[in-house]
Every structure is written in C-alpha cells, then in structure tokens.
Scaffold this active site. Structure first.
Site: not given
Ligand SMILES: *Cc1c(COP(=O)(O)O)cnc(C)c1O
Length: 345
Positions: A31, A155, A180
């Site tokens: 962990r 982000d 992504k």
């Molecule tokens: C998909 C996404 C998230 C969340 O990510 P997960 O891996 O699906 O939990 C956060 N910010 C953006 C801009 C995203 O496209």
C-alpha cells in the site's frame, strides 16, 4: 547494467520480506511501495517537469479526491461552471457535507477569480475543459492565486504533458486521469497527482497510503507500456482531429464545432440542435464507438448530456468526439454518413 531487463519489473506482491534490520527506504508493504508504480511515477513526473515524480492512484477520481483533501476544512474551492462532471459532483458532495465551500467562477474572467479567491483557498482549472474544450489563461489564474495566497490545480488530462506543462506555468498541482491519453488503450483506470512542492506531495502520498487508493501493479505496467507511444499516438490523433474539425465546420448538419487547435478532442453541436437528433447521429455511427471515455486507440463518440450529472451549460446536442488512430478518411466517411441520418431518419 549488462543483462538487466529492458522493461520495468511487474512486481506482483502485497508485501516485502523484512527483518528487524530492514534498511531505511526499503519497500515494506504494497500500500506504500511498488517498483512498477514507481517506474510509472518517475516517467509521468519527468514529462510534467517534476523530477521527483508523481503519486499514482487507482483512478483519475481517486487522484482528484486526494487533491481536494488539500483544501482546509471549510476552505474555499473555486471551480469552473463546466468541467469533468464527476469532479464537480464530488466537489458538490463535499460542500453538502460541510467539508468545504464551492464558488463557481468562469476562469476566463480573471477579475471574478480575483474577487472570489481567498488565502488558503484552491482554484481548479481544466484546460482544455471537458467537454466544452475551453482554454484557460493558466498563467493569468496563477498570477492571481499567488497574489491571494491560494493553490492552483490544473487537470491536464486533455492536453497531456506533451502539449501543456502546467507546472512550468506556475501551477502548484497537476492531476491526470491516466486512464485516457497517458495509458491510451482503454484497458485500465489510473490517476496521477504531480507537484514540485514537497509538502503537498507528502500530503498526497499520505492520503493515498491511508485511503489505500493505490493502482494495481499490472495496470501500472500497462500504463507504462502505453505511455511509451504517447507521442506518436497524440501526433496521429491530433493531425486527424484537425482535419476532421475543418471538414465538420463545412458540414450543413453541424452548428458549432469546438476544437482548441491542438489535441485529439472535438465537440460538435448538430442541427437541429436537440438531444434526439444528436442521439440518432451517434447511434448511426459504425466505425466510431458510442462510449464514454477518451484518449484511446479507437475513436469514441458520446452525447455528454446523457449523463445526469453533466453541467447544464453543456448543450443538449453536444457530441464529444475522441479521435483515435483510424484513417482520417474512414472516420470522416462514417461521421458524414451518420450526419446524413439526420435528414434520412
Ligand atoms: C476521465 C476524467 C477524470 C476522471 O478519471 P477516471 O480515471 O475516469 O477516474 C478526471 N478528469 C478528466 C478531465 C477526465 O476526462
């Protein structure tokens, strides 16, 4: 070293052999420590300009949640009107639990950001934003946050560190949905938090250790494998997206086309501008897959307002397109045929 494996190890273990004399810094338990994540963390950190690496999480949302933990109790979180829907939903939930206060401000209005921010607060930026693909003056927001004494978070999922490195623009913390573009093959979920601030980094690491939102070693290994081709995938996706955006802008069934000029994401609004028509277009696609998520090898299309938690400032008919690696003419042919379904259907 001669004879060493080229690839990072896939370290599938929950624990590490120890003794009373286990050396300081030696791995102890799965962990807190894992050599496969550490290789990925080092790679993502290097790409974002944080030589000490990043903190990987089990999903993008786990990373987002760990960053929101940095807001002091009852502190202020400034969010944009439209951003990743689940980030906004989590922020609203924390507000409902009296954990923090939210103020919604359009980050393109820097005066409004200045009027709203408080010392110790946090401003959340998504640029380009999901799914409106709005671009924020990150340096402008950073300047104001520094004046006020607030933390800036970006982000960077849509841009990736190859197109934008927010830490070099003065942002304090970068979050990623590694799910992504970074991993890039729609085969795993993972997140990352990147910062050069050792205090913040330690806080985020502790949150991960205490909440246990750790990535699986196999996912980390796959993400490392995907990351190797980020540059060529993104280049192909971007070249195709640019051409598709140009063709879409000239199509009689398409109203607004949103394309920030780089990256592989496009959002379109169809004519007539209704949810039913947009749903019909997505349903008529054959090569594009109707699915949520983005940044993978296969092209995906989705009407975002089908999600109940999507901000209402996102138009009902908006279709978000994640341009994958298929041939541009095949993608266009399928898109154009689906748009013809508006007349035909
Ligand atoms: C998909 C996404 C998230 C969340 O990510 P997960 O891996 O699906 O939990 C956060 N910010 C953006 C801009 C995203 O496209």
């Amino acid at each position: 070293m001669a004879g060493a494996p080229l690839n990072a190890p896939l370290e599938l273990t929950s624990t590490y052999v120890g003794s009373m004399s286990t050396a300081a810094g030696a791995p102890v338990y799965g962990r807190s420590d894992n050599a496969t994540w550490e290789a990925l963390e080092s790679a993502i950190g290097t790409l974002e300009g944080a030589p000490d690496g990043c903190v990987a999480f089990s999903s993008g949302m786990a990373a987002v949640a760990a960053v929101l933990e940095l807001v002091p109790v009852n502190g202020l979180l400034v969010v944009p009107p439209a951003a990743y829907n689940t980030t906004l939903e989590l922020a609203r939930r924390l507000e409902a639990q009296a954990r923090l206060r939210i103020f919604t401000v359009d980050p393109s209005d820097l005066d409004a950001v200045r009027d709203t921010l408080e010392p110790g607060g946090m401003v959340w930026v998504e640029s380009p934003s999901n799914p409106l693909l709005e671009v924020v003056d990150i340096e402008g927001v950073v300047r104001i946050a520094r004046e006020v004494g607030a933390t800036t978070v970006a982000d960077n999922t849509f841009a990736t560190p190859l197109l934008q490195r927010p830490l070099t623009l003065g942002v304090d913390v970068v979050v990623h949905s590694v799910t992504k573009y970074l991993a890039g093959h729609s085969d795993l979920l993972m997140g990352a938090v990147v910062t050069r601030d050792t205090t913040l980094r330690e806080e985020v690491f502790t949150t991960r250790r205490l909440t246990g939102a750790v990535p699986g070693p196999f996912e980390a290994w796959l993400a490392l494998r995907g990351l190797r081709t980020l540059d060529v995938r993104l280049e192909r996706s971007q070249t195709t997206a640019r051409e598709l955006a140009r063709r879409l802008a000239g199509h009689k069934c398409v109203g607004r086309v949103r394309f920030p000029g780089s990256g592989g994401m496009i959002s379109i609004e169809v004519i007539p501008n209704t949810a039913a028509v947009a749903d019909r277009v997505v349903a008529a696609m054959r090569l594009w897959t109707s699915a949520t998520s983005l940044g993978g090898v296969e092209s995906l299309a989705e009407r975002r307002r089908r999600h109940a938690n999507e901000p209402t400032s996102v138009p009902e008919s908006l279709i978000r397109l994640s341009v994958g690696l298929e041939h541009v003419d095949d993608l266009w042919e399928d898109l154009a045929a689906a748009l013809e379904a508006i007349d035909g259907g």
